[in-house]
Design a protein around this motif. Structure first.
Motif, PDB file in Angstrom:
ATOM      1  N   HIS A 216       0.822  -1.212   0.000  1.00  0.00           N
ATOM      2  CA  HIS A 216       0.000   0.000   0.000  1.00  0.00           C
ATOM      3  C   HIS A 216       0.851   1.254   0.000  1.00  0.00           C
ATOM      4  CE1 HIS A 216      -4.069   1.672   0.631  1.00  0.00           C
ATOM      5  NE2 HIS A 216      -3.445   2.672   1.216  1.00  0.00           N
ATOM      6  N   ASN A 217       0.673   2.076  -1.041  1.00  0.00           N
ATOM      7  CA  ASN A 217       1.311   3.390  -1.107  1.00  0.00           C
ATOM      8  C   ASN A 217       0.308   4.350  -1.733  1.00  0.00           C
ATOM      9  OD1 ASN A 217       2.849   5.697  -2.228  1.00  0.00           O
ATOM     10  ND2 ASN A 217       4.671   4.536  -1.666  1.00  0.00           N
ATOM     11  N   ASP A 218       0.069   5.477  -1.069  1.00  0.00           N
ATOM     12  CA  ASP A 218      -0.965   6.436  -1.472  1.00  0.00           C
ATOM     13  C   ASP A 218      -0.471   7.517  -2.422  1.00  0.00           C
ATOM     14  OD1 ASP A 218      -3.557   5.841  -0.150  1.00  0.00           O
ATOM     15  OD2 ASP A 218      -2.382   5.953   1.677  1.00  0.00           O
TER      16      ASP A 218
ATOM     17  N   ASP B 235       2.210   1.828   3.827  1.00  0.00           N
ATOM     18  CA  ASP B 235       1.286   2.967   3.792  1.00  0.00           C
ATOM     19  C   ASP B 235       2.035   4.285   3.683  1.00  0.00           C
ATOM     20  OD1 ASP B 235      -1.118   4.309   3.696  1.00  0.00           O
ATOM     21  OD2 ASP B 235      -1.639   4.029   5.790  1.00  0.00           O
ATOM     22  N   TYR B 236       3.107   4.296   2.877  1.00  0.00           N
ATOM     23  CA  TYR B 236       3.776   5.561   2.607  1.00  0.00           C
ATOM     24  C   TYR B 236       2.836   6.514   1.877  1.00  0.00           C
ATOM     25  CZ  TYR B 236       8.426   4.188   4.161  1.00  0.00           C
ATOM     26  OH  TYR B 236       9.510   3.830   4.936  1.00  0.00           O
ATOM     27  N   CYS B 237       3.098   7.797   2.060  1.00  0.00           N
ATOM     28  CA  CYS B 237       2.274   8.888   1.537  1.00  0.00           C
ATOM     29  C   CYS B 237       0.906   8.925   2.204  1.00  0.00           C
ATOM     30  CB  CYS B 237       2.124   8.805   0.016  1.00  0.00           C
ATOM     31  SG  CYS B 237       3.690   8.921  -0.872  1.00  0.00           S
ATOM     32  N   GLY B 238       0.744   8.195   3.296  1.00  0.00           N
ATOM     33  CA  GLY B 238      -0.530   8.184   3.991  1.00  0.00           C
ATOM     34  C   GLY B 238      -0.518   8.907   5.316  1.00  0.00           C
ATOM     35  N   GLY B 239       0.628   9.465   5.729  1.00  0.00           N
ATOM     36  CA  GLY B 239       0.688  10.151   7.012  1.00  0.00           C
ATOM     37  C   GLY B 239       2.108  10.239   7.521  1.00  0.00           C
ATOM     38  N   ASN B 240       2.253  10.247   8.850  1.00  0.00           N
ATOM     39  CA  ASN B 240       3.584  10.300   9.452  1.00  0.00           C
ATOM     40  C   ASN B 240       4.260   8.941   9.360  1.00  0.00           C
ATOM     41  OD1 ASN B 240       3.208  13.015  10.342  1.00  0.00           O
ATOM     42  ND2 ASN B 240       1.953  12.241  12.022  1.00  0.00           N
ATOM     43  N   ASP B 241       5.556   8.904   9.650  1.00  0.00           N
ATOM     44  CA  ASP B 241       6.314   7.658   9.604  1.00  0.00           C
ATOM     45  C   ASP B 241       7.124   7.488  10.883  1.00  0.00           C
ATOM     46  OD1 ASP B 241       5.572   7.130   6.832  1.00  0.00           O
ATOM     47  OD2 ASP B 241       6.883   8.824   6.367  1.00  0.00           O
TER      48      ASP B 241
END
Length: 416
Positions: free
Chosen positions: A47-49, A344-350
């Motif tokens: 998953h990457n947004d 879930d990159y590009c979906g919030g903080n890391d």
């Protein structure tokens, strides 16, 4: 011809197991080991947004040429960093906001078209992918196998015909819900109106099995998780999630569901979302949500956030060790054949240490230091997802011989 699943991965696991990890490697040695491993075996992220970021970017508004992935972007993803991270395959999320009052299908079509333009713009780096075999094909060509994943069943607008059309466009998984409860399925983050899946919801799962579209149970209620496992004849996935035992939010997977993964053959892909990875960060996030009324304007949300930040301080520290803890918990309960990566990159903080798509080796280095061997790391990286995907394709080939496309409707949810 569908090849037997063990043959698809036999070479991968044999080559991966040739070099055992040192018992207590240094940080540098572990990182070198991780990079060498990911050069040999496919790394599949669930998953990457990025397509949504390109669509919503205040400067580019869907301009895939303007948002140039050959340059270092202002986000977490670009081609150079994907290569540095060892990514072999990416499920690009073609996300549509479930809170839209209308236009779900139109927006979904636009997102699919945008993502295909993005993939086509970089033929030397990306390859549009639709089958499990495409992952190794792309890796051999030095490209990123690029899949489409729909995040939220609201976009089918209660139509199995629309579901089939999306499959024909190349979509290879659908998250049954996002954060909005549908007419046929309960979302984890919304009111539970149905006690799980309605009869039509079960038919959606059956039709996805017949198509060969992976059933994604990220974001759904616990009842939907259980009932989808009851119905599905193919392995399911959780494209981006965590372990509820470590962060008690319904968005994460409880142990009783993890225990069902071996029988189903599915894969639980672990995300990097700090708010959902440890109890302290979850409590901080929950309190902020309580203070933010539904329907608050962006300006009001910003003001509430800034006031909360002054009172409570920043989000509690979340690091690569938290992500590794979730992976190890899932591996312990479900087994190492049933865990994967869905950052879930590009979906919030890391989390600290995992700032962008170049840092996957950091996570694998952490697991190497914890004693994971190369064979199990190869399964985590991509082998488990490839196996589950290939099995779903086999199930679809059988079901397409046994039954015709379903004509069920949400009003009359029977197979016809």
């Amino acid at each position: 011809m569908i090849r037997p699943i063990p043959m698809l991965l036999a070479g991968l696991f044999i080559s991966a197991s040739c070099a055992a990890a040192p018992a207590t490697p240094s940080d540098d040695l572990a990182l070198q080991h991780a990079k060498a491993l990911l050069a040999r075996v496919p790394l599949v992220d669930g998953h990457n947004d990025l397509p949504y970021i390109i669509r919503e970017h205040p400067k580019y508004h869907g301009d895939v040429a303007g948002y140039d992935l050959r340059q270092h972007t202002d986000g977490e993803t670009d081609i150079a960093r994907l290569k540095a991270g060892g990514v072999s395959a990416q499920f690009w999320s073609v996300y549509v906001d479930g809170a839209l009052k209308s236009g779900w299908a139109r927006t979904q079509l636009e997102q699919i078209e945008l993502t295909k333009r993005m993939i086509a713009r970089y033929p030397d780096s990306f390859m549009l992918a639709t089958t499990s075999a495409d992952i190794m094909k792309a890796k051999r060509a030095g490209k990123v196998a690029s899949f489409l994943g729909m995040e939220g069943g609201h976009v089918i607008e209660n139509s199995l015909g629309a579901l089939r059309a999306y499959y024909d466009m190349g979509v290879r998984y659908m998250t049954l819900t996002h954060n909005v409860t549908l007419d046929w399925a309960d979302a984890a983050a919304d009111e539970h109106r149905h006690g799980g899946l309605t009869p039509f919801g079960r038919e959606v799962v059956r039709e996805m099995n017949r198509l060969g579209m992976l059933v994604d149970l990220a974001h759904v209620s616990t009842d939907v998780m259980q009932q989808a496992l009851d119905v599905s004849e193919a392995p399911v996935i959780f494209s981006h999630t965590g372990a509820r035992a470590l962060a008690p939010i319904e968005r994460n997977v409880p142990d009783e569901v993890l225990k069902r993964m071996p029988a189903n053959g599915g894969v639980v892909m672990v995300y990097y979302v700090p708010e959902f990875l440890n109890k302290q960060a979850l409590a901080w996030s929950d309190e902020l949500k309580k203070r933010t009324p539904k329907g608050a304007s962006p300006a009001d949300k910003k003001a509430i956030y800034e006031a909360y930040l002054k009172e409570a301080g920043p989000l509690p520290r979340v690091t690569v060790t938290d992500v590794a803890d979730h992976i190890e918990h899932i591996a312990r309960i479900a087994g190492k054949d049933h865990v994967g990566i869905g950052a879930d990159y590009c979906g919030g903080n890391d989390p600290e240490g995992l700032k962008d798509v170049s840092t996957y080796p950091v996570l694998f280095a952490e697991l190497i230091k914890r004693g994971w061997n190369d064979a199990d790391l190869a399964k985590l990286a991509g082998g488990n997802l490839i196996r589950a995907f290939a099995k779903a394709e086999q199930v679809a080939a059988r079901l397409q011989k046994e039954r015709q496309p379903s004509l069920a409707t949400v009003e009359l949810a029977t197979t016809r």
